[in-house]
Motif scaffolding. Structure first.
Motif, PDB file in Angstrom:
ATOM      1  N   ALA A   1      -6.973  13.933 -18.835  1.00 48.23           N
ATOM      2  CA  ALA A   1      -6.006  14.042 -19.938  1.00 48.23           C
ATOM      3  C   ALA A   1      -6.416  15.107 -20.947  1.00 48.23           C
ATOM      4  O   ALA A   1      -6.193  14.974 -22.142  1.00 48.23           O
ATOM      5  CB  ALA A   1      -5.800  12.686 -20.629  1.00 48.23           C
TER       6      ALA A   1
ATOM      7  N   GLU B   1      -9.198   6.084 -18.133  1.00 49.67           N
ATOM      8  CA  GLU B   1      -9.274   7.546 -18.109  1.00 49.67           C
ATOM      9  C   GLU B   1      -8.138   8.182 -18.896  1.00 49.67           C
ATOM     10  O   GLU B   1      -8.306   9.261 -19.464  1.00 49.67           O
ATOM     11  CB  GLU B   1      -9.299   8.081 -16.679  1.00 49.67           C
ATOM     12  N   GLY B   2      -6.978   7.509 -18.958  1.00 49.38           N
ATOM     13  CA  GLY B   2      -5.937   7.987 -19.857  1.00 49.38           C
ATOM     14  C   GLY B   2      -4.665   8.489 -19.206  1.00 49.38           C
ATOM     15  O   GLY B   2      -3.812   9.065 -19.890  1.00 49.38           O
TER      16      GLY B   2
ATOM     17  N   ARG C   1      -6.049   8.042 -25.257  1.00 45.79           N
ATOM     18  CA  ARG C   1      -6.477   7.087 -24.240  1.00 45.79           C
ATOM     19  C   ARG C   1      -6.806   5.740 -24.896  1.00 45.79           C
ATOM     20  O   ARG C   1      -7.131   5.682 -26.084  1.00 45.79           O
ATOM     21  CB  ARG C   1      -7.709   7.614 -23.505  1.00 45.79           C
ATOM     22  N   SER C   2      -6.783   4.686 -24.118  1.00 42.89           N
ATOM     23  CA  SER C   2      -7.115   3.369 -24.676  1.00 42.89           C
ATOM     24  C   SER C   2      -8.524   3.351 -25.257  1.00 42.89           C
ATOM     25  O   SER C   2      -8.774   2.699 -26.281  1.00 42.89           O
ATOM     26  CB  SER C   2      -6.968   2.278 -23.607  1.00 42.89           C
TER      27      SER C   2
ATOM     28  N   THR D   1      -0.963   8.828 -20.982  1.00 41.84           N
ATOM     29  CA  THR D   1      -1.002   9.132 -22.415  1.00 41.84           C
ATOM     30  C   THR D   1      -0.773  10.630 -22.626  1.00 41.84           C
ATOM     31  O   THR D   1      -0.844  11.426 -21.688  1.00 41.84           O
ATOM     32  CB  THR D   1      -2.338   8.707 -23.040  1.00 41.84           C
TER      33      THR D   1
ATOM     34  N   ASN E   1     -16.360   6.717 -22.112  1.00 41.30           N
ATOM     35  CA  ASN E   1     -15.323   6.510 -21.113  1.00 41.30           C
ATOM     36  C   ASN E   1     -15.819   6.892 -19.712  1.00 41.30           C
ATOM     37  O   ASN E   1     -16.055   8.059 -19.432  1.00 41.30           O
ATOM     38  CB  ASN E   1     -14.096   7.344 -21.494  1.00 41.30           C
TER      39      ASN E   1
ATOM     40  N   ALA F   1      -1.480   2.209 -24.667  1.00 42.38           N
ATOM     41  CA  ALA F   1      -2.938   2.362 -24.760  1.00 42.38           C
ATOM     42  C   ALA F   1      -3.465   1.734 -26.043  1.00 42.38           C
ATOM     43  O   ALA F   1      -4.533   1.104 -26.053  1.00 42.38           O
ATOM     44  CB  ALA F   1      -3.313   3.833 -24.686  1.00 42.38           C
TER      45      ALA F   1
ATOM     46  N   SER G   1      -7.633   4.309 -14.173  1.00 45.83           N
ATOM     47  CA  SER G   1      -6.785   5.206 -14.962  1.00 45.83           C
ATOM     48  C   SER G   1      -6.395   4.635 -16.318  1.00 45.83           C
ATOM     49  O   SER G   1      -6.069   5.388 -17.236  1.00 45.83           O
ATOM     50  CB  SER G   1      -5.511   5.542 -14.178  1.00 45.83           C
TER      51      SER G   1
END
Length: 377
Positions: A134, A185-186, A196-197, A189, A212, A363, A182
């Motif tokens: 991302a 990882e994002g 990302r979360s 988003t 991450n 996220a 994922s």
């Protein structure tokens, strides 16, 4: 106060030679590769980690530099510093190996974007890489590692060879490893926006941070996209300096990805055994382990992904995660992002558009499900 080296940034990598690829692998030849690293935590010095884990030939780095990012591909020139390896300004990384740079006197804060520029003079072969980070990487011809910006550079969406940044900081800093797929990882988003979360979780934390180690498509039990979680736990969690907690988020790809390949999904019993083994290994290493319930994916647009068997196993495993007492804490991602009218589906407000991945709001909802009191960060 005593200082220690801890992980301030991580990026989990896969082999470019895997049978299933979600993005195109590539190599480099007499090119500068400039990469953006969003720091989860900071310190008074840094050191950079480079990996040639999946390379089939030695990786030659003729020049490597690090700086703070100004915007896009442009660096803050006054922060620019040469990376050295055992005192040398160049390094050759054997196939299957990794290196750590010498310390650099570049103080950084959490939330800073660093830029690492590598001049790769020889044909690298296909690169060890993070395939869906991302974030944008900038590729330019020749050695431009030290220039302030790279106008006209090729923009690509992988991250190559860089696996981490360590920071020198106070001894009492706690570091959580976000270990998953994922949804960490994002994917889904906003690209390049750090939504990302794990980024959203870091904005909630006060006494530490989370690095991450998500790999899109990664599975708990079986190799296909990246080594499976049980295989990479030692490298991507236990070897992370300063790690005190691990947050695990797996299961969707064990249940959905096999259907895309014409194979049956993992069973609930197989997943439960895998999660229990992760918990055992974490506790043996004196790490607290926090588990996410498996998110909804009934609306996935990918062929074969949402089978009745896979969705039933998801519900069974989630009930075990919530009630078994195996983990130090549970963050109930499934309930946080599901559509109450259709609990096997992502809520429309949180769906990135493919029925499988979370958008920015989703996220944030995933991050909000983490109990900060239980995490103690």
């Amino acid at each position: 106060m005593t200082k220690q080296w801890v992980a301030g940034f991580r990026s989990a990598v896969i082999s470019p030679y895997e049978k299933v690829q979600l993005s195109d692998p590539r190599g480099f030849h007499d090119q500068t590769v400039r990469q953006v690293l969003h720091m989860a935590g900071g310190g008074e010095q840094i050191r950079i980690r480079l990996s040639n884990r999946y390379g089939r030939t030695p990786l030659t780095v003729a020049e490597a530099r690090v700086a703070e990012r100004k915007n896009a591909d442009e660096i803050v020139a006054e922060t620019d510093a040469v990376l050295r390896f055992a005192g040398a300004g160049h390094v050759t990384v054997p196939a299957g190996d990794e290196v750590v740079s010498d310390p650099v006197d570049l103080p950084v804060r959490a939330g800073t974007d660093l830029v690492v520029s590598l001049h790769l003079p020889q044909d690298t072969g296909l690169a060890t890489y993070s395939h869906m980070p991302a974030e944008t990487t900038y590729v330019a011809g020749g050695n431009q590692a030290g220039v302030a910006s790279l106008p006209g550079a090729e923009q690509v969406h992988g991250r190559y060879y860089v696996t981490g940044v360590d920071v020198l900081t106070a001894e009492n800093v706690a570091v959580a490893v976000a270990f998953g797929d994922s949804w960490f990882e994002g994917v889904g988003t906003t690209h390049g926006a750090n939504q990302r979360s794990v980024d959203a979780l870091n904005r909630r934390l006060e006494r530490g941070w989370a690095v991450n180690q998500g790999i899109a498509g990664n599975r708990l039990l079986t190799d296909e996209i990246g080594e499976h979680a049980l295989a990479r736990f030692e490298r991507d969690v236990l070897s992370v300096p300063g790690a005190t907690h691990v947050l695990v988020n797996f299961g969707i790809n064990d249940l959905g990805l096999p259907g895309m390949l014409g194979l049956p999904p993992a069973t609930a019993d197989e997943l439960i055994a895998g999660f229990a083994e992760l918990a055992r290994r974490a506790h043996d290493a004196e790490l607290a382990i926090h588990a996410a319930t498996i998110g909804p994916f009934a609306g996935a647009v990918y062929p074969g992904h949402n089978t009745p068997e896979g969705l039933a196993a998801r519900r069974q495993v989630n009930e075990w995660i919530r009630t078994s007492g195996t983990f130090d804490a549970v963050f109930d991602v499934a309930r946080a992002v599901e559509d109450p009218a259709r609990p096997d589906h992502i809520h429309p407000a949180f769906d990135s558009g493919d029925g499988m991945h979370l958008n920015d709001a989703g996220a944030r909802a995933m991050a909000a499900a983490v109990d900060l009191d239980a995490l103690s960060l």
